[in-house]
Design an enzyme around this catalytic site. Sequence first.
Site, PDB file in Angstrom:
ATOM      1  N   ASP A   1     -51.900 -31.206  -7.845  1.00 15.22           N
ATOM      2  CA  ASP A   1     -53.061 -32.043  -7.557  1.00 15.22           C
ATOM      3  C   ASP A   1     -53.637 -31.310  -6.844  1.00 15.22           C
ATOM      4  O   ASP A   1     -55.067 -31.163  -6.830  1.00 15.22           O
ATOM      5  CB  ASP A   1     -52.503 -33.360  -6.848  1.00 15.22           C
ATOM      6  CG  ASP A   1     -51.668 -34.225  -8.060  1.00 15.22           C
ATOM      7  OD1 ASP A   1     -52.063 -35.353  -8.270  1.00 15.22           O
ATOM      8  OD2 ASP A   1     -50.612 -33.997  -8.398  1.00 15.22           O
TER       9      ASP A   1
ATOM     10  N   GLU B   1     -59.711 -37.924  -5.481  1.00 14.07           N
ATOM     11  CA  GLU B   1     -58.435 -38.921  -5.130  1.00 14.07           C
ATOM     12  C   GLU B   1     -57.657 -38.139  -3.920  1.00 14.07           C
ATOM     13  O   GLU B   1     -57.212 -39.005  -2.935  1.00 14.07           O
ATOM     14  CB  GLU B   1     -57.701 -38.812  -6.092  1.00 14.07           C
ATOM     15  CG  GLU B   1     -56.159 -39.317  -5.990  1.00 14.07           C
ATOM     16  CD  GLU B   1     -55.420 -40.075  -7.199  1.00 14.07           C
ATOM     17  OE1 GLU B   1     -55.540 -39.710  -7.976  1.00 14.07           O
ATOM     18  OE2 GLU B   1     -54.763 -41.034  -6.811  1.00 14.07           O
TER      19      GLU B   1
ATOM     20  N   ASP C   1     -60.410 -37.121 -10.315  1.00 15.75           N
ATOM     21  CA  ASP C   1     -58.934 -37.080 -10.314  1.00 15.75           C
ATOM     22  C   ASP C   1     -58.571 -35.901 -10.649  1.00 15.75           C
ATOM     23  O   ASP C   1     -58.458 -35.554 -12.009  1.00 15.75           O
ATOM     24  CB  ASP C   1     -58.471 -38.379 -11.116  1.00 15.75           C
ATOM     25  CG  ASP C   1     -57.117 -38.854 -10.923  1.00 15.75           C
ATOM     26  OD1 ASP C   1     -56.407 -38.000 -10.058  1.00 15.75           O
ATOM     27  OD2 ASP C   1     -56.708 -39.785 -11.269  1.00 15.75           O
TER      28      ASP C   1
ATOM     29  N   THR D   1     -50.199 -38.601 -12.649  1.00 13.78           N
ATOM     30  CA  THR D   1     -49.160 -37.860 -11.954  1.00 13.78           C
ATOM     31  C   THR D   1     -47.907 -38.156 -12.384  1.00 13.78           C
ATOM     32  O   THR D   1     -46.887 -37.280 -12.608  1.00 13.78           O
ATOM     33  CB  THR D   1     -49.545 -37.785 -10.415  1.00 13.78           C
ATOM     34  OG1 THR D   1     -50.972 -37.646 -10.041  1.00 13.78           O
ATOM     35  CG2 THR D   1     -48.482 -36.678  -9.874  1.00 13.78           C
TER      36      THR D   1
ATOM     37  N   LYS E   1     -55.884 -41.774 -23.025  1.00 16.56           N
ATOM     38  CA  LYS E   1     -56.097 -42.856 -23.770  1.00 16.56           C
ATOM     39  C   LYS E   1     -57.490 -43.070 -24.192  1.00 16.56           C
ATOM     40  O   LYS E   1     -57.787 -43.219 -25.327  1.00 16.56           O
ATOM     41  CB  LYS E   1     -55.785 -44.162 -22.990  1.00 16.56           C
ATOM     42  CG  LYS E   1     -54.187 -44.315 -22.761  1.00 16.56           C
ATOM     43  CD  LYS E   1     -53.832 -45.636 -22.081  1.00 16.56           C
ATOM     44  CE  LYS E   1     -54.028 -45.773 -20.600  1.00 16.56           C
ATOM     45  NZ  LYS E   1     -53.176 -45.001 -19.891  1.00 16.56           N
TER      46      LYS E   1
ATOM     47  N   ARG F   1     -56.656 -52.694 -19.941  1.00 17.47           N
ATOM     48  CA  ARG F   1     -56.081 -52.513 -18.742  1.00 17.47           C
ATOM     49  C   ARG F   1     -56.142 -53.680 -17.981  1.00 17.47           C
ATOM     50  O   ARG F   1     -57.087 -53.667 -16.890  1.00 17.47           O
ATOM     51  CB  ARG F   1     -56.708 -51.357 -17.924  1.00 17.47           C
ATOM     52  CG  ARG F   1     -55.913 -50.748 -16.828  1.00 17.47           C
ATOM     53  CD  ARG F   1     -56.593 -49.484 -16.203  1.00 17.47           C
ATOM     54  NE  ARG F   1     -55.800 -48.922 -15.091  1.00 17.47           N
ATOM     55  CZ  ARG F   1     -54.642 -48.065 -15.445  1.00 17.47           C
ATOM     56  NH1 ARG F   1     -54.380 -47.613 -16.697  1.00 17.47           N
ATOM     57  NH2 ARG F   1     -53.882 -47.761 -14.349  1.00 17.47           N
TER      58      ARG F   1
HETATM   59  P1  AMP Z   1     -52.044 -44.764 -16.185  1.00 17.53           P
HETATM   60  O1  AMP Z   1     -51.400 -43.456 -16.609  1.00 17.53           O
HETATM   61  O2  AMP Z   1     -53.032 -45.245 -17.311  1.00 17.53           O
HETATM   62  O3  AMP Z   1     -51.162 -45.732 -15.883  1.00 17.53           O
HETATM   63  O4  AMP Z   1     -52.996 -44.688 -15.019  1.00 17.53           O
HETATM   64  C1  AMP Z   1     -52.772 -43.708 -14.087  1.00 17.53           C
HETATM   65  C2  AMP Z   1     -53.623 -44.487 -12.651  1.00 17.53           C
HETATM   66  O5  AMP Z   1     -53.013 -45.610 -12.314  1.00 17.53           O
HETATM   67  C3  AMP Z   1     -53.319 -43.560 -11.386  1.00 17.53           C
HETATM   68  O6  AMP Z   1     -54.373 -42.462 -11.299  1.00 17.53           O
HETATM   69  C4  AMP Z   1     -53.323 -44.436 -10.262  1.00 17.53           C
HETATM   70  O7  AMP Z   1     -54.907 -44.220  -9.688  1.00 17.53           O
HETATM   71  C5  AMP Z   1     -53.486 -45.644 -11.071  1.00 17.53           C
HETATM   72  N1  AMP Z   1     -52.568 -46.734 -10.243  1.00 17.53           N
HETATM   73  C6  AMP Z   1     -51.424 -46.669  -9.716  1.00 17.53           C
HETATM   74  N2  AMP Z   1     -50.816 -47.718  -9.267  1.00 17.53           N
HETATM   75  C7  AMP Z   1     -51.293 -48.786 -10.124  1.00 17.53           C
HETATM   76  C8  AMP Z   1     -51.340 -50.187 -10.321  1.00 17.53           C
HETATM   77  N3  AMP Z   1     -50.297 -50.806  -9.670  1.00 17.53           N
HETATM   78  N4  AMP Z   1     -52.201 -50.730 -10.944  1.00 17.53           N
HETATM   79  C9  AMP Z   1     -53.101 -50.191 -11.658  1.00 17.53           C
HETATM   80  N5  AMP Z   1     -53.207 -48.670 -11.795  1.00 17.53           N
HETATM   81  C10 AMP Z   1     -52.559 -48.112 -10.919  1.00 17.53           C
HETATM   82 MG    MG Z   2     -55.612 -41.423 -11.614  1.00 11.71          MG
END
Ligand code: AMP
Ligand code: MG
Length: 328
Positions: free
Chosen positions: A49, A72, A124, A129, A243, A257
């Site tokens: 990162d 980030e 990002d 991650t 996605k 989302r």
């Molecule tokens: P995804 O892989 O689509 O689930 O998204 C990854 C991103 O979700 C990361 O870069 C975080 O910034 C974000 N993230 C972390 N925790 C949460 C949460 N509780 N709700 C929504 N997004 C989150």
């Molecule tokens: Mg992210």
Amino acid sequence: MADVSTLVVDSILAAARVAAQVCRQVQGESTLSGVPEAKTGDEPVTIADYAAQAILLHTIARVAPTHSVLAEESSAHLRTQGESTRRRVHELVTQALREPLDFEGVCVLIDHAGKDATYAWAIDPIDGTRGFIRRDQYCVAVALLAHGVPILSVLACPNLAQDPASPQGPKGVLFHAIRGQGAFAAPLDGGTPRRIHVRDVTDPSAMRILASVESAHGDPVLIDRVVRDLHLGVLVRIDSQVKYGALARGDAEFYVRPRNHPDRRENVWDHAPGVLLAVEAGGKATDLDGKELDFTTGRKMLNNRGVLVSHGPWHAMLIGALERAERG
Ligand code: AMP
Ligand code: MG
């Protein structure tokens, strides 16, 4: 809306390729060198990162030094890490950039930000991650915003199959979009960008819907209700803004989302790159109420209850189904 120069586009595409290559290298190592202590907040962070962010900002500091930056990571947490972690990040960055920077120079890159608020880069360095650590999908995500409107975006997706029909075939896709000029995909290792477009599907059972792998990042129960209500086809879980790339090239028709906690707000770098890509590919992206997404509120997107992206024709149907699903 201001134009974006070819120099800026080519430079950031090249930087994203280099950053993605470093991520690939780290992901291929036998032990993924995650930084053990979690950051303040809820996301893990790895040496990749930091290295990827330094590489991207090295280019931005050169081609757009005055632009502001919403990124980030910051060096504050890295500076508190042990010698071996700091040395590894330093090595990755200096080898990739082929420049004799010291550790402080790497930290200066990670924290680079200009003062001109008209243009802002949302970055990002590794989106997803958790997917990266699972050796699954992730991407390097960058958007350039002018007055809060995305005008350029780049998603480098090292583990995405180049041909969706051959999931085991060559991997690595570099997506980019320029406002008003379209969305494009190229092999990550090089090649001519080709125009991409959302898929034209009208039969709901043939429509595919995308959601996060991490249940905590969305609302799987709500999405399940929507799928059953509209008799949609398969639900596919993918980490990160991969996605958006998948939807933009026609692998799927929806990405939903919903906010999963009243206090949770989405990060601008988790959506601005993907939204421009999806829209330039002919899709539609709004909040869950059908309003245009607001990227003018700094690092966090304050004015939405969640994000809905689609191939277009069924967007309003999805919003209706979400409203029904929320009522239970
Ligand atoms: P995804 O892989 O689509 O689930 O998204 C990854 C991103 O979700 C990361 O870069 C975080 O910034 C974000 N993230 C972390 N925790 C949460 C949460 N509780 N709700 C929504 N997004 C989150
Ligand atoms: Mg992210």
